[in-house]
Design a protein around this motif. Structure first.
Motif, PDB file in Angstrom:
ATOM      1  N   ILE A   1      -4.494 -59.165  17.273  1.00  0.00           N
ATOM      2  CA  ILE A   1      -5.956 -59.098  17.107  1.00  0.00           C
ATOM      3  C   ILE A   1      -6.311 -59.167  15.620  1.00  0.00           C
ATOM      4  O   ILE A   1      -7.260 -59.840  15.220  1.00  0.00           O
ATOM      5  CB  ILE A   1      -6.516 -57.810  17.762  1.00  0.00           C
ATOM      6  CG1 ILE A   1      -6.288 -57.856  19.278  1.00  0.00           C
ATOM      7  CG2 ILE A   1      -7.996 -57.621  17.436  1.00  0.00           C
ATOM      8  CD1 ILE A   1      -6.548 -56.531  19.989  1.00  0.00           C
ATOM      9  N   ILE A   2      -5.529 -58.484  14.793  1.00  0.00           N
ATOM     10  CA  ILE A   2      -5.792 -58.503  13.345  1.00  0.00           C
ATOM     11  C   ILE A   2      -5.561 -59.910  12.789  1.00  0.00           C
ATOM     12  O   ILE A   2      -6.389 -60.443  12.046  1.00  0.00           O
ATOM     13  CB  ILE A   2      -4.908 -57.464  12.598  1.00  0.00           C
ATOM     14  CG1 ILE A   2      -5.236 -56.053  13.083  1.00  0.00           C
ATOM     15  CG2 ILE A   2      -5.093 -57.584  11.082  1.00  0.00           C
ATOM     16  CD1 ILE A   2      -4.311 -54.973  12.544  1.00  0.00           C
ATOM     17  N   ARG A   3      -4.442 -60.513  13.173  1.00  0.00           N
ATOM     18  CA  ARG A   3      -4.108 -61.861  12.666  1.00  0.00           C
ATOM     19  C   ARG A   3      -5.181 -62.885  13.011  1.00  0.00           C
ATOM     20  O   ARG A   3      -5.462 -63.778  12.219  1.00  0.00           O
ATOM     21  CB  ARG A   3      -2.781 -62.331  13.257  1.00  0.00           C
ATOM     22  CG  ARG A   3      -1.580 -61.850  12.485  1.00  0.00           C
ATOM     23  CD  ARG A   3      -0.324 -62.562  12.985  1.00  0.00           C
ATOM     24  NE  ARG A   3       0.774 -61.622  13.086  1.00  0.00           N
ATOM     25  CZ  ARG A   3       1.284 -61.153  14.230  1.00  0.00           C
ATOM     26  NH1 ARG A   3       0.810 -61.551  15.386  1.00  0.00           N
ATOM     27  NH2 ARG A   3       2.260 -60.295  14.199  1.00  0.00           N
ATOM     28  N   GLU A   4      -5.767 -62.742  14.196  1.00  0.00           N
ATOM     29  CA  GLU A   4      -6.816 -63.694  14.600  1.00  0.00           C
ATOM     30  C   GLU A   4      -8.046 -63.590  13.703  1.00  0.00           C
ATOM     31  O   GLU A   4      -8.824 -64.520  13.617  1.00  0.00           O
ATOM     32  CB  GLU A   4      -7.256 -63.401  16.048  1.00  0.00           C
ATOM     33  CG  GLU A   4      -6.292 -63.927  17.086  1.00  0.00           C
ATOM     34  CD  GLU A   4      -6.559 -63.319  18.463  1.00  0.00           C
ATOM     35  OE1 GLU A   4      -7.611 -62.657  18.645  1.00  0.00           O
ATOM     36  OE2 GLU A   4      -5.685 -63.482  19.329  1.00  0.00           O
ATOM     37  N   ARG A   5      -8.254 -62.432  13.100  1.00  0.00           N
ATOM     38  CA  ARG A   5      -9.494 -62.212  12.350  1.00  0.00           C
ATOM     39  C   ARG A   5      -9.351 -62.169  10.844  1.00  0.00           C
ATOM     40  O   ARG A   5     -10.331 -62.283  10.120  1.00  0.00           O
ATOM     41  CB  ARG A   5     -10.145 -60.903  12.825  1.00  0.00           C
ATOM     42  CG  ARG A   5     -10.794 -61.085  14.155  1.00  0.00           C
ATOM     43  CD  ARG A   5     -11.100 -59.806  14.867  1.00  0.00           C
ATOM     44  NE  ARG A   5     -11.653 -60.135  16.166  1.00  0.00           N
ATOM     45  CZ  ARG A   5     -10.944 -60.563  17.211  1.00  0.00           C
ATOM     46  NH1 ARG A   5      -9.627 -60.699  17.108  1.00  0.00           N
ATOM     47  NH2 ARG A   5     -11.529 -60.875  18.352  1.00  0.00           N
ATOM     48  N   VAL A   6      -8.128 -61.945  10.379  1.00  0.00           N
ATOM     49  CA  VAL A   6      -7.920 -61.846   8.937  1.00  0.00           C
ATOM     50  C   VAL A   6      -6.877 -62.877   8.535  1.00  0.00           C
ATOM     51  O   VAL A   6      -5.768 -62.879   9.077  1.00  0.00           O
ATOM     52  CB  VAL A   6      -7.426 -60.443   8.529  1.00  0.00           C
ATOM     53  CG1 VAL A   6      -7.302 -60.327   7.018  1.00  0.00           C
ATOM     54  CG2 VAL A   6      -8.340 -59.361   9.078  1.00  0.00           C
TER      55      VAL A   6
ATOM     56  N   GLU B   1     -13.677 -55.735   9.209  1.00  0.00           N
ATOM     57  CA  GLU B   1     -13.322 -57.090   9.650  1.00  0.00           C
ATOM     58  C   GLU B   1     -12.774 -57.076  11.073  1.00  0.00           C
ATOM     59  O   GLU B   1     -12.943 -58.021  11.823  1.00  0.00           O
ATOM     60  CB  GLU B   1     -12.247 -57.690   8.716  1.00  0.00           C
ATOM     61  CG  GLU B   1     -12.766 -58.199   7.386  1.00  0.00           C
ATOM     62  CD  GLU B   1     -13.080 -57.105   6.372  1.00  0.00           C
ATOM     63  OE1 GLU B   1     -12.821 -55.910   6.659  1.00  0.00           O
ATOM     64  OE2 GLU B   1     -13.600 -57.436   5.297  1.00  0.00           O
ATOM     65  N   VAL B   2     -12.056 -56.007  11.410  1.00  0.00           N
ATOM     66  CA  VAL B   2     -11.441 -55.910  12.735  1.00  0.00           C
ATOM     67  C   VAL B   2     -11.828 -54.576  13.360  1.00  0.00           C
ATOM     68  O   VAL B   2     -11.712 -53.534  12.723  1.00  0.00           O
ATOM     69  CB  VAL B   2      -9.893 -55.965  12.627  1.00  0.00           C
ATOM     70  CG1 VAL B   2      -9.261 -56.006  14.018  1.00  0.00           C
ATOM     71  CG2 VAL B   2      -9.435 -57.152  11.790  1.00  0.00           C
ATOM     72  N   LYS B   3     -12.313 -54.629  14.595  1.00  0.00           N
ATOM     73  CA  LYS B   3     -12.638 -53.397  15.327  1.00  0.00           C
ATOM     74  C   LYS B   3     -11.939 -53.440  16.675  1.00  0.00           C
ATOM     75  O   LYS B   3     -12.067 -54.427  17.403  1.00  0.00           O
ATOM     76  CB  LYS B   3     -14.140 -53.282  15.564  1.00  0.00           C
ATOM     77  CG  LYS B   3     -14.947 -53.163  14.298  1.00  0.00           C
ATOM     78  CD  LYS B   3     -16.407 -52.974  14.640  1.00  0.00           C
ATOM     79  CE  LYS B   3     -17.256 -53.039  13.373  1.00  0.00           C
ATOM     80  NZ  LYS B   3     -18.675 -52.864  13.694  1.00  0.00           N
TER      81      LYS B   3
ATOM     82  N   VAL C   1     -13.030 -55.252  19.939  1.00  0.00           N
ATOM     83  CA  VAL C   1     -12.168 -55.811  20.994  1.00  0.00           C
ATOM     84  C   VAL C   1     -11.641 -54.646  21.828  1.00  0.00           C
ATOM     85  O   VAL C   1     -11.120 -53.680  21.279  1.00  0.00           O
ATOM     86  CB  VAL C   1     -10.968 -56.555  20.365  1.00  0.00           C
ATOM     87  CG1 VAL C   1     -10.041 -57.108  21.447  1.00  0.00           C
ATOM     88  CG2 VAL C   1     -11.440 -57.655  19.444  1.00  0.00           C
TER      89      VAL C   1
ATOM     90  N   ASP D   1     -19.152 -55.170  18.813  1.00  0.00           N
ATOM     91  CA  ASP D   1     -18.263 -56.235  18.344  1.00  0.00           C
ATOM     92  C   ASP D   1     -16.791 -55.807  18.300  1.00  0.00           C
ATOM     93  O   ASP D   1     -15.975 -56.452  17.647  1.00  0.00           O
ATOM     94  CB  ASP D   1     -18.719 -56.740  16.965  1.00  0.00           C
ATOM     95  CG  ASP D   1     -18.938 -55.605  15.975  1.00  0.00           C
ATOM     96  OD1 ASP D   1     -18.893 -54.420  16.394  1.00  0.00           O
ATOM     97  OD2 ASP D   1     -19.150 -55.888  14.784  1.00  0.00           O
TER      98      ASP D   1
END
Ligand code: DC
Length: 225
Positions: A216-221, A139-141, A197, A195
């Motif tokens: 960055i994690i909060r924005e995606r999960v 989910e996050v990279k 960040v 993909d």
């Protein structure tokens, strides 16, 4: 459940940042470099050449790795039941890890174990090929980097604190050489996933870097603290 993949060059601060983020978010931190280090350590213990595909590949069926996590001790890595967490940090182990990490059978052996860890629980996993190869669906990279001079300066400071004599210039030369090797090796070269960040921590301190990663994690999960 979600997965966070953190890749980047040596010395960018991946493992210290990932460990703190994992603790703050109550998820599991998986240090894939430690897995390569444990295999390198096993080859050395057997008196074998960690560069040799012919010598290392037959060892793999004998190797059982376990990652344990406890709030008191953090992550420990066990090789056939024995705790090797300290031993794998010795300088000669970096070379052995780097050597075995270029062997395709070693990468295939660890790939399955790394994927299965991420199937069972939310993880933050760091390495060189997590976003590109191991967890392409993460989910996050994040591709974590810092200028070579900054990474060399951080390592120099660490060495000074430990009383090691290496000069800044020698460390910088080593950082640049390792970057080149990692980027140009034929198997699983270090590169940023399309993909991912890009997070450059040059000029950020530890707390700021941790905060950026969490952002960055909060924005995606959804539902992350
Ligand atoms: O991150 P580290 O220094 O502990 O990694 C040790 C070695 O393992 C390093 O030379 C790169 C290699 N490695 C790799 O090829 N792929 C990974 N996912 C993690 C580490």
């Amino acid at each position: 459940m979600f997965a966070v993949a953190i890749d980047g060059p040596a010395g960018a601060g991946k493992s210290t940042i990932a460990r703190k983020v994992a603790a703050d978010l109550s998820i599991i931190y998986v240090d894939t470099g430690a897995m390569y280090r444990a295999i390198g350590a096993y080859a050395l213990k057997k008196g074998l050449d960690p560069h040799s595909r012919e010598q290392v590949t037959p060892l793999l069926p004998e190797i059982r790795l376990e990652l344990n996590h406890s709030p008191e001790e953090g992550q420990r890595i066990f090789l056939n039941g024995q705790d090797v967490s300290e031993q794998i940090r010795l300088p000669e182990m970096s070379m052995a890890a780097s050597a075995v990490s270029a062997i395709p059978e070693v990468r295939a052996f660890l790939l399955e174990q790394q994927r299965s860890l991420a199937r069972r629980q939310s993880v933050i996993m760091d390495g060189r090929d997590i976003g590109t190869v191991v967890l392409p669906q993460a989910e996050v990279k994040i591709f974590l980097t810092a200028a070579a001079e900054e990474r060399a300066r951080r390592r120099w400071k660490e060495y000074q604190e430990k009383g090691l004599p290496d000069s800044y210039e020698a460390i910088l030369a080593d950082v640049i050489q390792r970057d080149e090797q990692d980027k140009n090796r034929p198997i699983a070269p270090l590169r940023q996933a399309e993909d991912a960040v890009l997070l450059d921590t040059t000029g950020l301190n530890f707390a700021q870097s941790v905060e950026k990663v969490k952002e960055i994690i909060r924005e995606r999960v959804a539902d992350v603290l």
